[in-house]
Motif scaffolding. Structure first.
Motif, short mmCIF file in Angstrom:
data_model
loop_
_atom_site.label_atom_id
_atom_site.label_comp_id
_atom_site.label_asym_id
_atom_site.label_seq_id
_atom_site.Cartn_x
_atom_site.Cartn_y
_atom_site.Cartn_z
N ALA A 70 0.74 -1.29 0.06
CA ALA A 70 -0.08 0.12 0.10
C ALA A 70 1.00 1.17 0.03
O ALA A 70 2.09 1.24 0.52
CB ALA A 70 -0.93 -0.13 1.32
N HIS A 196 1.26 -8.11 -4.24
CA HIS A 196 0.15 -7.91 -4.62
C HIS A 196 -0.41 -6.41 -4.04
O HIS A 196 -0.07 -6.16 -2.75
CB HIS A 196 -0.85 -8.73 -4.58
CG HIS A 196 -1.05 -9.26 -3.26
ND1 HIS A 196 -2.03 -8.73 -2.34
CD2 HIS A 196 -0.61 -10.11 -2.30
CE1 HIS A 196 -2.12 -9.25 -1.03
NE2 HIS A 196 -1.27 -9.95 -0.75
N TRP A 197 -1.09 -5.80 -4.58
CA TRP A 197 -1.65 -4.46 -4.03
C TRP A 197 -2.56 -5.11 -3.06
O TRP A 197 -3.44 -5.79 -2.87
CB TRP A 197 -2.42 -3.69 -5.02
CG TRP A 197 -1.58 -3.05 -5.93
CD1 TRP A 197 -1.33 -3.42 -7.41
CD2 TRP A 197 -0.49 -1.71 -5.81
NE1 TRP A 197 -0.37 -2.61 -7.90
CE2 TRP A 197 0.26 -1.62 -7.00
CE3 TRP A 197 -0.25 -1.18 -4.65
CZ2 TRP A 197 0.96 -0.77 -7.14
CZ3 TRP A 197 0.66 -0.25 -4.55
CH2 TRP A 197 1.41 -0.10 -5.85
N SER A 198 -2.69 -3.91 -1.80
CA SER A 198 -3.47 -4.36 -0.44
C SER A 198 -4.97 -4.31 -0.97
O SER A 198 -5.26 -3.65 -2.05
CB SER A 198 -3.25 -3.41 0.65
OG SER A 198 -4.11 -3.63 1.63
N GLU A 199 -5.93 -4.84 -0.28
CA GLU A 199 -7.41 -4.94 -0.54
C GLU A 199 -7.80 -3.48 -0.28
O GLU A 199 -8.66 -2.98 -0.84
CB GLU A 199 -8.09 -5.86 0.11
CG GLU A 199 -7.78 -7.37 -0.30
CD GLU A 199 -8.50 -8.46 0.60
OE1 GLU A 199 -9.38 -7.82 1.35
OE2 GLU A 199 -8.39 -9.59 0.09
N SER A 200 -7.09 -2.90 0.45
CA SER A 200 -7.56 -1.24 0.89
C SER A 200 -6.96 -0.40 0.19
O SER A 200 -7.45 0.85 0.00
CB SER A 200 -7.22 -1.20 2.22
OG SER A 200 -5.73 -1.29 2.31
N GLN A 201 -6.19 -0.77 -0.97
CA GLN A 201 -5.61 0.14 -1.89
C GLN A 201 -6.47 0.58 -3.10
O GLN A 201 -5.94 0.02 -4.16
CB GLN A 201 -4.17 -0.27 -2.13
CG GLN A 201 -3.33 0.96 -2.84
CD GLN A 201 -2.79 1.78 -2.10
OE1 GLN A 201 -2.22 1.53 -1.15
NE2 GLN A 201 -3.12 2.90 -2.46
N LYS A 202 -7.75 0.76 -2.83
CA LYS A 202 -8.56 1.21 -4.09
C LYS A 202 -7.94 2.50 -4.56
O LYS A 202 -8.48 2.69 -5.62
CB LYS A 202 -9.97 1.05 -3.58
CG LYS A 202 -10.28 -0.49 -3.06
CD LYS A 202 -11.93 -0.37 -2.82
CE LYS A 202 -12.45 -1.73 -2.17
NZ LYS A 202 -13.69 -1.74 -1.90
N HIS A 203 -7.74 3.40 -3.83
CA HIS A 203 -7.31 4.75 -4.10
C HIS A 203 -6.08 5.19 -3.41
O HIS A 203 -5.77 4.78 -2.24
CB HIS A 203 -8.42 5.68 -4.29
CG HIS A 203 -8.94 5.92 -3.05
ND1 HIS A 203 -9.94 5.29 -2.13
CD2 HIS A 203 -8.55 7.10 -1.92
CE1 HIS A 203 -10.27 5.90 -1.17
NE2 HIS A 203 -9.50 6.83 -0.92
N HIS A 205 -4.35 7.47 -1.09
CA HIS A 205 -4.65 8.45 -0.09
C HIS A 205 -3.64 9.73 -0.43
O HIS A 205 -2.31 9.40 -0.46
CB HIS A 205 -4.47 8.35 1.26
CG HIS A 205 -5.44 7.04 1.68
ND1 HIS A 205 -6.81 7.05 1.96
CD2 HIS A 205 -5.31 5.78 1.82
CE1 HIS A 205 -7.39 6.44 2.19
NE2 HIS A 205 -6.56 5.18 2.05
N ARG A 221 -3.46 4.52 -11.90
CA ARG A 221 -3.89 3.16 -12.04
C ARG A 221 -2.97 2.31 -11.42
O ARG A 221 -1.64 2.68 -11.36
CB ARG A 221 -4.24 2.77 -13.31
CG ARG A 221 -3.13 2.67 -14.28
CD ARG A 221 -3.74 2.22 -15.88
NE ARG A 221 -2.65 1.89 -16.92
CZ ARG A 221 -1.77 2.96 -17.35
NH1 ARG A 221 -2.42 4.24 -17.17
NH2 ARG A 221 -0.91 2.42 -18.21
N PHE A 222 -3.27 1.00 -10.94
CA PHE A 222 -2.45 0.07 -10.31
C PHE A 222 -2.08 -0.92 -11.46
O PHE A 222 -3.12 -1.45 -11.87
CB PHE A 222 -2.89 -0.35 -9.10
CG PHE A 222 -3.22 0.60 -8.09
CD1 PHE A 222 -2.07 1.02 -7.18
CD2 PHE A 222 -4.51 1.34 -7.90
CE1 PHE A 222 -2.41 2.09 -6.29
CE2 PHE A 222 -4.89 2.10 -7.04
CZ PHE A 222 -3.77 2.50 -6.06
#
Length: 462
Positions: A70, A196-203, A205, A221-222
């Protein structure tokens, strides 16, 4: 005696007052420790770290370690076109599971300071496209370790890095760039570690709140990739890609508007009289030199790339128009000077022809008088010497003399036709009046410049 007594009293107040303040603080800390923190649940770190090998990853020999990543962006300090890089400060947070550090007798998370990081195994994550990077260490190292009872570790650090960003400056300053932040394991392949990108990393901060001086972040974008290296194997890579749109307002004020005003200033010479040679020449040379200085100063902050940028194209358009205005005056002045010379030449030819005609008339008068005298003498001599000669011979002789000027006139006709052809050719190549050239330039230059501007802005902004 009064002064020492006063000093002793003051020192006593400060000493005892300081002790009272210190005791108050210690009592507050003691109350806080005694009331809010229950230290009975804390694990024994020495026993927890007993037999722990920080050189080996968790579950070595088994499946790869899953590392959740993240990122929080603190700032983007500088974006340089000359060096093709940008400087970014981020909070990098990595999370993974290590069974060796699990303590299941409580459900509370243990927070540890940066000194404990040196005792743990942490992923060897590095920034692939970084030119330089460093950790912050004021007032202490900006690192964080949180240990959960089930062995999940959260490792957070504050990093500032200067990262390379390949830019396409063909449309500069109407360009849009895409910069990347690539994260990858340096030594562990995909057999040992998986990112892998964290599940909380939708956007991200903080990225939406950033305000840059020259750019606007339009999108990000990721990306998750698997890089194949023949000599080392396959390595996982996480990429943060964000798109930047350049703010054009500063370039319009600093580059485009001065160029347009310089071109318009060069048109002022079209309204200056042709006789004012110093004024028109100095104005044309000044605009050309100023345009050259503006071009050099604008290119000083850009890389010496072979690609032709949009700003370079506009500068050259303005430079051509400024230089053309100077050439227009040279052309108009040449035509004016040529017309004066032609007028002087025509006047001289006219005077010479008038003198030739005048002298010719005088010669013809003298010639006619002499011919008349000769004819009279011949007639008298013929009367006395040859009275038998017929009178028809005399008209014949006169006729022959009268036929001579007619032959001369016929011989001059081709010459006159040739002169007429020369005059016609001169009429075709007749120079344009200098004032007429200026009148045409007043309309042609602004109209052409406006058309070129429309084509330029449509081509580079669409």
């Amino acid at each position: 005696m009064e002064i020492p007594t006063f000093l002793m009293a003051s020192l006593a107040v400060i000493f005892f007052g300081g002790d009272i303040f210190t005791w108050a603080m210690l009592s507050d800390i003691g109350d806080y420790v005694g009331k809010d923190i229950q230290i009975s649940w804390l694990p024994n770190l020495d026993e927890l770290m007993k037999g722990y090998a920080r050189n080996f990853r968790p579950g070595i020999g088994g499946p790869p370690v899953n590392v959740a990543m993240a990122i929080e962006v603190a700032s983007i300090d500088h974006i340089s076109e000359a060096n093709m890089d940008y400087t970014m400060t981020v909070y990098l947070r990595q999370s993974w599971h290590d069974d060796r550090l699990s303590f299941n007798h409580t459900n509370k998370t243990l927070g540890l300071d940066s000194r404990f990081v040196d005792k743990l195994w942490v992923p060897d994550t590095f920034i692939v496209n970084a030119k330089s990077a460093w950790f912050h260490d004021v007032t202490v190292e900006n690192k964080l370790i949180r240990l959960q009872p089930n062995g999940v570790i959260l490792y957070s650090s504050r990093i500032t890095s200067t990262v390379a960003c390949d830019m396409d400056l063909t449309k500069y300053p109407m360009d849009e760039q895409e910069c990347m932040l690539d994260l990858e394991s340096y030594g562990y392949s995909s057999e040992d570690i998986v990112y892998h990108w964290s599940e909380s990393q939708k956007h991200i901060h903080g990225l939406d709140k950033l305000e840059l001086s020259q750019f606007t972040i339009t999108d990000y974008r990721f990306v998750t990739e698997m890089m194949n290296f023949k000599s080392a194997g396959r390595f996982p890579r996480l990429s943060l890609r964000f798109e930047l749109r350049r703010n054009r307002g500063v370039y319009i004020i600093q580059s485009y508007m001065p160029s347009i005003l310089l071109v318009a200033m060069s048109w002022v010479s079209f309204w200056i009289s042709q006789s004012a040679v110093p004024a028109r020449v100095s104005l044309g040379i000044t605009t050309v030199l100023t345009m050259t200085t503006l071009m050099v100063s604008a290119r000083s902050s850009l890389p010496r790339a072979s690609a032709i940028k949009a700003l370079d194209v506009y500068f050259w358009i303005c430079y051509v128009f400024v230089f053309a205005a100077l050439i227009e005056y040279a052309f108009a002045h040449y035509n004016a000077d040529y017309r004066l010379k032609e007028k002087a030449k025509v006047k001289a030819n006219k005077l010479s022809s008038e003198s030739i005609v005048k002298n010719g008339k005088q010669a013809m008068v003298l010639f006619s008088l002499s011919v008349t005298g000769m004819n009279q003498g011949v007639m008298i001599s013929n009367r006395h010497g040859r009275p038998q000669r017929s009178s028809t011979e005399i008209p014949g002789e006169g006729g022959s003399e009268e036929a001579e000027p007619s032959r001369r006139r016929r011989s001059r006709q081709p010459e006159e036709s040739a002169d007429d052809k020369k005059c016609c050719s001169k009429c075709v190549c007749k120079p344009i009046d200098a004032d007429t050239i200026d009148i045409y330039a007043r309309a042609v230059f602004p109209f052409t410049f406006a058309v070129v501007n429309v084509i330029y802005w449509v081509a580079y902004t669409m």
